[in-house]
Design a protein around this motif. Structure first.
Motif: not given
Length: 191
Positions: A45-71
């Motif tokens: 699992x990857x947890x991400x928080x971001x601010x200051x981007x053009x899309x506003x603030x982000x809080x997300x979890x990424x589940x790498x199990x169903x994802x083919x390429x995390x690059x």
């Protein structure tokens, strides 16, 4: 109650997230992984928080199990101009380097940086949060097998705790590092 966040479960959703992360001023992240019975730790699992981007603030979890390429995610961290914030980031750096042969850009490790403000090292995330922010992170799911699905709301909320305080920690630690004139020390140690 569950915290409002995005859950990323596909390569398409990851690409969309990465587009929105690009241009952020700060990105905080953490990983959940299992290292038993494997040569390399297994990213779960990857947890991400971001601010200051053009899309506003982000809080997300990424589940790498169903994802083919995390690059694409690792490239956003290593190619951007943002401050990349993590706590005790050794494994997080290793995941990035293993995926794309580069570490995250402008890394600020809150564990390492906190050592320039306190004699306690290495300090656990919860201890640093308590000492510097007077908050008490939820640590109820420490024994979770992060490989098992589905993950419960409690498990996701626990994982998000590991990024929730990264920006306030960054602010507080940098304030103290500057007060003591230790920016150069921190830069040298981080490099």
């Amino acid at each position: 109650p569950a915290v409002s966040h995005e859950t990323i479960l596909s390569d398409e959703a990851l690409h969309d997230l990465c587009e929105r992360l690009a241009g952020s001023t700060r990105i905080g992240f953490d990983t959940e992984f299992v290292s038993e019975d494997t040569f390399r730790p297994e990213l779960c699992l990857v947890q991400v928080i971001a601010e200051g981007g053009p899309s506003g603030d982000i809080l997300a979890v990424i589940d790498p199990q169903p994802i083919d390429d995390m690059a694409p995610f690792w490239r956003v961290l290593s190619d951007g101009d943002q401050v990349t914030i993590a706590h005790a980031a050794r494994e997080e750096i290793n995941f990035c380097v293993h995926a794309i042969d580069r570490p995250p850009a402008n890394l600020f490790d809150t564990q390492l940086a906190a050592a320039f403000c306190s004699p306690e090292y290495p300090a656990a995330y919860s201890a640093v949060v308590q000492r510097l922010l007077s908050k008490r992170p939820n640590k109820g799911e420490q024994r979770t097998d992060w490989r098992r699905r589905p993950l419960s709301d409690a498990q996701i909320d626990y994982a998000l705790e590991d990024v929730r305080y990264l920006f306030p920690l960054h602010d507080k630690i940098m304030q103290r590092v500057r007060k003591h004139g230790r920016e150069e020390w921190l830069d040298t140690e981080t490099d």
